[in-house]
Enzyme design. Structure first.
Site, PDB file in Angstrom:
ATOM      1  N   GLY A   1     -14.390   1.438  -1.785  1.00  0.00           N
ATOM      2  CA  GLY A   1     -13.325   0.456  -1.542  1.00  0.00           C
ATOM      3  C   GLY A   1     -12.277   1.049  -0.607  1.00  0.00           C
ATOM      4  O   GLY A   1     -12.470   2.118  -0.020  1.00  0.00           O
TER       5      GLY A   1
ATOM      6  N   GLY B   1      10.700   3.230  -5.555  1.00  0.00           N
ATOM      7  CA  GLY B   1       9.644   2.853  -4.599  1.00  0.00           C
ATOM      8  C   GLY B   1       8.259   2.716  -5.196  1.00  0.00           C
ATOM      9  O   GLY B   1       7.352   2.215  -4.538  1.00  0.00           O
TER      10      GLY B   1
ATOM     11  N   ASP C   1       1.150  -5.605  -9.329  1.00  0.00           N
ATOM     12  CA  ASP C   1      -0.121  -5.073  -9.830  1.00  0.00           C
ATOM     13  C   ASP C   1      -0.318  -5.283 -11.327  1.00  0.00           C
ATOM     14  O   ASP C   1      -1.444  -5.202 -11.814  1.00  0.00           O
ATOM     15  CB  ASP C   1      -0.200  -3.562  -9.567  1.00  0.00           C
ATOM     16  CG  ASP C   1      -0.579  -3.232  -8.131  1.00  0.00           C
ATOM     17  OD1 ASP C   1      -0.591  -4.149  -7.292  1.00  0.00           O
ATOM     18  OD2 ASP C   1      -0.860  -2.044  -7.854  1.00  0.00           O
TER      19      ASP C   1
ATOM     20  N   THR D   1       4.428   3.159  -6.835  1.00  0.00           N
ATOM     21  CA  THR D   1       3.166   3.693  -6.312  1.00  0.00           C
ATOM     22  C   THR D   1       3.175   3.661  -4.795  1.00  0.00           C
ATOM     23  O   THR D   1       2.843   4.642  -4.129  1.00  0.00           O
ATOM     24  CB  THR D   1       1.993   2.817  -6.811  1.00  0.00           C
ATOM     25  OG1 THR D   1       2.026   2.778  -8.233  1.00  0.00           O
ATOM     26  CG2 THR D   1       0.652   3.359  -6.344  1.00  0.00           C
TER      27      THR D   1
ATOM     28  N   HIS E   1      -1.771  -9.552  28.599  1.00  0.00           N
ATOM     29  CA  HIS E   1      -2.895  -8.757  29.095  1.00  0.00           C
ATOM     30  C   HIS E   1      -2.382  -7.430  29.631  1.00  0.00           C
ATOM     31  O   HIS E   1      -1.374  -7.415  30.339  1.00  0.00           O
ATOM     32  CB  HIS E   1      -3.607  -9.501  30.226  1.00  0.00           C
ATOM     33  CG  HIS E   1      -4.673  -8.687  30.878  1.00  0.00           C
ATOM     34  ND1 HIS E   1      -5.888  -8.448  30.266  1.00  0.00           N
ATOM     35  CD2 HIS E   1      -4.692  -8.014  32.065  1.00  0.00           C
ATOM     36  CE1 HIS E   1      -6.635  -7.687  31.067  1.00  0.00           C
ATOM     37  NE2 HIS E   1      -5.929  -7.398  32.163  1.00  0.00           N
TER      38      HIS E   1
HETATM   39  C1  LIG Z   1      -3.575   5.597  -2.291  1.00  0.00           C
HETATM   40  C2  LIG Z   1      -3.093   4.169  -2.272  1.00  0.00           C
HETATM   41  C3  LIG Z   1      -2.913   3.523  -1.062  1.00  0.00           C
HETATM   42  C4  LIG Z   1      -2.454   2.217  -1.016  1.00  0.00           C
HETATM   43  N1  LIG Z   1      -2.286   1.628   0.193  1.00  0.00           N
HETATM   44  C5  LIG Z   1      -1.836   0.359   0.255  1.00  0.00           C
HETATM   45  C6  LIG Z   1      -1.609  -0.262   1.515  1.00  0.00           C
HETATM   46  O1  LIG Z   1      -1.812   0.345   2.566  1.00  0.00           O
HETATM   47  N2  LIG Z   1      -1.155  -1.541   1.519  1.00  0.00           N
HETATM   48  C7  LIG Z   1      -0.922  -2.234   0.361  1.00  0.00           C
HETATM   49  O2  LIG Z   1      -0.527  -3.396   0.432  1.00  0.00           O
HETATM   50  N3  LIG Z   1      -1.122  -1.667  -0.840  1.00  0.00           N
HETATM   51  C8  LIG Z   1      -1.568  -0.389  -0.918  1.00  0.00           C
HETATM   52  N4  LIG Z   1      -1.723   0.202  -2.150  1.00  0.00           N
HETATM   53  C9  LIG Z   1      -1.434  -0.600  -3.356  1.00  0.00           C
HETATM   54  C10 LIG Z   1       0.076  -0.667  -3.616  1.00  0.00           C
HETATM   55  O3  LIG Z   1       0.583   0.644  -3.749  1.00  0.00           O
HETATM   56  C11 LIG Z   1       0.357  -1.477  -4.877  1.00  0.00           C
HETATM   57  O4  LIG Z   1      -0.265  -2.737  -4.757  1.00  0.00           O
HETATM   58  C12 LIG Z   1       1.852  -1.677  -5.059  1.00  0.00           C
HETATM   59  O5  LIG Z   1       2.521  -0.448  -5.170  1.00  0.00           O
HETATM   60  C13 LIG Z   1       2.131  -2.528  -6.298  1.00  0.00           C
HETATM   61  O6  LIG Z   1       3.498  -2.693  -6.425  1.00  0.00           O
HETATM   62  P1  LIG Z   1       4.191  -2.966  -7.835  1.00  0.00           P
HETATM   63  O7  LIG Z   1       5.644  -3.148  -7.531  1.00  0.00           O
HETATM   64  O8  LIG Z   1       3.480  -4.027  -8.554  1.00  0.00           O
HETATM   65  O9  LIG Z   1       3.961  -1.640  -8.703  1.00  0.00           O
HETATM   66  P2  LIG Z   1       4.122  -0.091  -8.426  1.00  0.00           P
HETATM   67  O10 LIG Z   1       4.304   0.209  -7.000  1.00  0.00           O
HETATM   68  O11 LIG Z   1       2.986   0.557  -9.135  1.00  0.00           O
HETATM   69  O12 LIG Z   1       5.486   0.289  -9.144  1.00  0.00           O
HETATM   70  C14 LIG Z   1       5.654   0.226 -10.516  1.00  0.00           C
HETATM   71  C15 LIG Z   1       6.809   1.120 -10.905  1.00  0.00           C
HETATM   72  O13 LIG Z   1       7.149   0.846 -12.253  1.00  0.00           O
HETATM   73  C16 LIG Z   1       7.500   2.067 -12.889  1.00  0.00           C
HETATM   74  N5  LIG Z   1       7.359   1.891 -14.332  1.00  0.00           N
HETATM   75  C17 LIG Z   1       6.222   1.644 -15.032  1.00  0.00           C
HETATM   76  N6  LIG Z   1       6.503   1.476 -16.333  1.00  0.00           N
HETATM   77  C18 LIG Z   1       7.847   1.629 -16.466  1.00  0.00           C
HETATM   78  C19 LIG Z   1       8.730   1.552 -17.563  1.00  0.00           C
HETATM   79  N7  LIG Z   1       8.308   1.245 -18.784  1.00  0.00           N
HETATM   80  N8  LIG Z   1      10.047   1.779 -17.333  1.00  0.00           N
HETATM   81  C20 LIG Z   1      10.488   2.065 -16.081  1.00  0.00           C
HETATM   82  N9  LIG Z   1       9.695   2.127 -15.013  1.00  0.00           N
HETATM   83  C21 LIG Z   1       8.384   1.903 -15.196  1.00  0.00           C
HETATM   84  C22 LIG Z   1       6.524   3.050 -12.299  1.00  0.00           C
HETATM   85  O14 LIG Z   1       6.973   4.372 -12.466  1.00  0.00           O
HETATM   86  C23 LIG Z   1       6.491   2.608 -10.840  1.00  0.00           C
HETATM   87  O15 LIG Z   1       7.465   3.276 -10.092  1.00  0.00           O
HETATM   88  C24 LIG Z   1      -2.162   1.521  -2.223  1.00  0.00           C
HETATM   89  C25 LIG Z   1      -2.324   2.167  -3.452  1.00  0.00           C
HETATM   90  C26 LIG Z   1      -2.765   3.482  -3.472  1.00  0.00           C
HETATM   91  C27 LIG Z   1      -2.916   4.155  -4.796  1.00  0.00           C
END
Ligand SMILES: Cc1cc2nc3c(=O)[nH]c(=O)nc-3n(C[C@H](O)[C@H](O)[C@H](O)COP(=O)(O)OP(=O)(O)OC[C@H]3O[C@@H](n4cnc5c(N)ncnc54)[C@H](O)[C@@H]3O)c2cc1C
Length: 468
Positions: free
Chosen positions: A184, A39, A314, A41, A446
């Site tokens: 932010g 899942g 991200d 971040t 409404h």
């Molecule tokens: C406090 C907070 C609140 C947020 N609220 C929102 C919200 O309400 N709505 C919204 O749209 N966004 C929100 N975000 C942003 C959102 O969490 C991210 O944009 C999103 O998680 C990005 O998804 P991703 O799949 O790119 O990466 P991530 O969710 O960061 O997942 C990346 C995964 O890759 C794994 N990984 C990294 N390197 C390796 C490796 N070499 N080998 C194996 N695994 C690895 C990591 O452990 C992680 O599990 C929030 C962020 C934070 C910090």
């Protein structure tokens, strides 16, 4: 050695959605995650836990401040049990991440727990926690390794008193005074959680406004609302140092006049953004290039300079949002299946889950002005809605920006109760290239908050909102 059509590195909303879509399209798929829960971040330390705490603290705030207005009397003192609140949040996270394991099983996706690192462009080593390494071969790889919290070069994050969002989701006590560096989304959401629970909260922001990327009118209205809730703001302040002394943290900054000012609290939340995370991936072995800000460089098909390696979410350019990562995961899976998908990045909505909530899609008024587009604007205040009066949530407005000549909707900006959900109407309208009049002529139930969207569209069409 197992051979896969696709290996996805990272199981956040980008990675797990990409894996499911690949499996749906008939590809043999593996997903690699370095942590023991899936899942990313979003589910573990982002979207879901922050919303769980926002919801819990909102209930408390309502009980303390608003129950009485509704004729609800609570005998005795209403108290926060932070340990229980955090434990509920952990249960929500647990259930949600287990849901991803279920989806992986259902779609016959092989899950590997361990750090994924490239051996070459088609082989990935997976270093497991027990020290052993598995190697898999993948025709295509999707990098979805996400991001980590950023800091400022002079700040030492001790993760006890000088913390990031990750620690702020796990505090053992309600701070007396939380200093939040960064106005932010993340800083404001978590700041509001602790404000509601009883902390004094001061937001210190470098820019002259909060939520800087959003329409200026939203920023002003949110600030007004948060000030009413007694959140303090120090805008146009350039933080120079953060010092911890025992249980005290002092933030020193230069204000707009260049004078040095300091703020003292017991916790400092550093919420100055996030950066792409590629550590440990060994990208050099595969020959994958980064761009200047450390993000993986991709073309319009989200393909890296190595033709069988893609990147999403991200870890690449663009808004750091879960739903943006999800769309990109789907896009890459469909490209690999030979389809021709498309993402309109202008129609990725942005949301702030404070109360009032803030949500937007399309162009801001500032962007339209800068681009010299002739536009018209229609706004409608939430306080004029029967639904808002019934609930007592009267702050905010909906603003619709439309092309002056064609009436096409160019931007929808809203602040108020439940606008995080209402923005979907703006996205749908813009996806179908609706005019403001199209929205104005649609029946809206409404009494609902959604009536503000219709009224703002009426105002944009011919300045003929009904209820103001
Ligand atoms: C406090 C907070 C609140 C947020 N609220 C929102 C919200 O309400 N709505 C919204 O749209 N966004 C929100 N975000 C942003 C959102 O969490 C991210 O944009 C999103 O998680 C990005 O998804 P991703 O799949 O790119 O990466 P991530 O969710 O960061 O997942 C990346 C995964 O890759 C794994 N990984 C990294 N390197 C390796 C490796 N070499 N080998 C194996 N695994 C690895 C990591 O452990 C992680 O599990 C929030 C962020 C934070 C910090």
């Amino acid at each position: 050695m197992s051979l896969y059509d696709v290996a996805v590195i990272g199981s956040g909303p980008g990675g797990y959605v990409a894996a499911i879509r690949c499996a749906q399209l008939g590809m043999k798929t593996a997903i690699i995650e370095k942590y023991s829960t899936l899942g990313g971040t979003c589910l573990n330390v982002g979207c879901i836990p922050s919303k769980a705490l926002l919801d819990s603290s909102h209930h408390y705030d309502d009980a303390v401040k608003h129950f009485e207005d509704h004729g609800i009397e609570v005998p005795g003192e209403i108290k926060v049990n932070l340990e229980k609140m955090i434990s509920r949040k952990n249960n929500v996270v647990d259930m949600t991440t287990k849901g991803i394991n279920f989806l992986m099983d259902k779609n016959k996706i092989d899950v590997f727990e361990g750090l994924g690192s490239f051996k070459d462009a088609t082989h990935i080593d997976i270093k497991k926690i027990d020290g052993t390494t598995d190697t898999i071969e993948a025709k295509n790889t999707i990098i979805a390794t996400g991001s980590k919290p950023s800091t400022l070069p002079f700040i030492t994050l001790d993760k006890e008193r000088v913390i990031t969002s990750t620690e702020a989701l796990q505090l053992k006590e309600v701070p007396k005074h939380m200093l939040v560096i960064g106005g932010g989304v993340i800083g404001l959401e978590l700041g509001q959680v602790y404000k509601r629970l009883g902390a004094e909260v001061t937001v210190i922001e470098y820019m002259d406004k909060i939520i800087p990327g959003m329409d200026g009118a939203l920023s002003k209205e949110l600030m007004k609302s948060l000030k009413k809730q007694k959140v303090k703001f120090a805008l146009s302040h350039k933080v120079k140092s953060v010092e911890r002394n025992g249980d005290e943290v002092t933030v020193t900054a230069d204000n707009k006049k260049g004078e040095e000012v300091s703020f003292t609290g017991d916790y400092c939340l550093v919420a100055v953004g996030r950066h792409a995370y590629t550590e440990g991936l060994n990208l050099e072995a595969a020959g994958v290039q980064l761009e200047e800000r450390g993000r993986v460089a991709v073309n319009e098909h989200l393909q890296t300079n190595v033709s069988n390696i893609y990147a999403i979410g991200d870890v690449i350019k663009g808004a750091m949002l879960a739903h943006k990562a999800e769309e990109e995961g789907t896009l890459v899976a469909e490209i690999l299946a030979g389809q021709k998908p498309h993402i309109d990045y202008n129609l990725i909505p942005g949301v702030v889950y404070t109360w009032p909530e803030v949500a937007a899609v399309g162009k801001t008024e500032e962007q339209l002005k800068e681009a010299g587009v002739a536009y018209k604007s229609g706004s409608f205040p939430m306080r004029a809605l029967g639904r808002s009066r019934a609930s007592g949530d009267i702050d905010g407005f909906v603003k619709i920006l439309a092309d002056k000549n064609t009436d096409e909707v160019l931007g929808v900006h809203m602040i108020g109760a439940r606008v995080a959900d209402l923005i979907a109407e703006g996205v749908t309208a813009m996806e179908f290239r609706a005019s403001a009049e199209d929205i104005a002529r649609m029946s809206h139930a409404h009494p609902t908050y959604a009536e503000a969207v219709k009224e703002a569209a009426l105002a944009a069409t011919e300045d003929r909102a009904i209820h103001v």
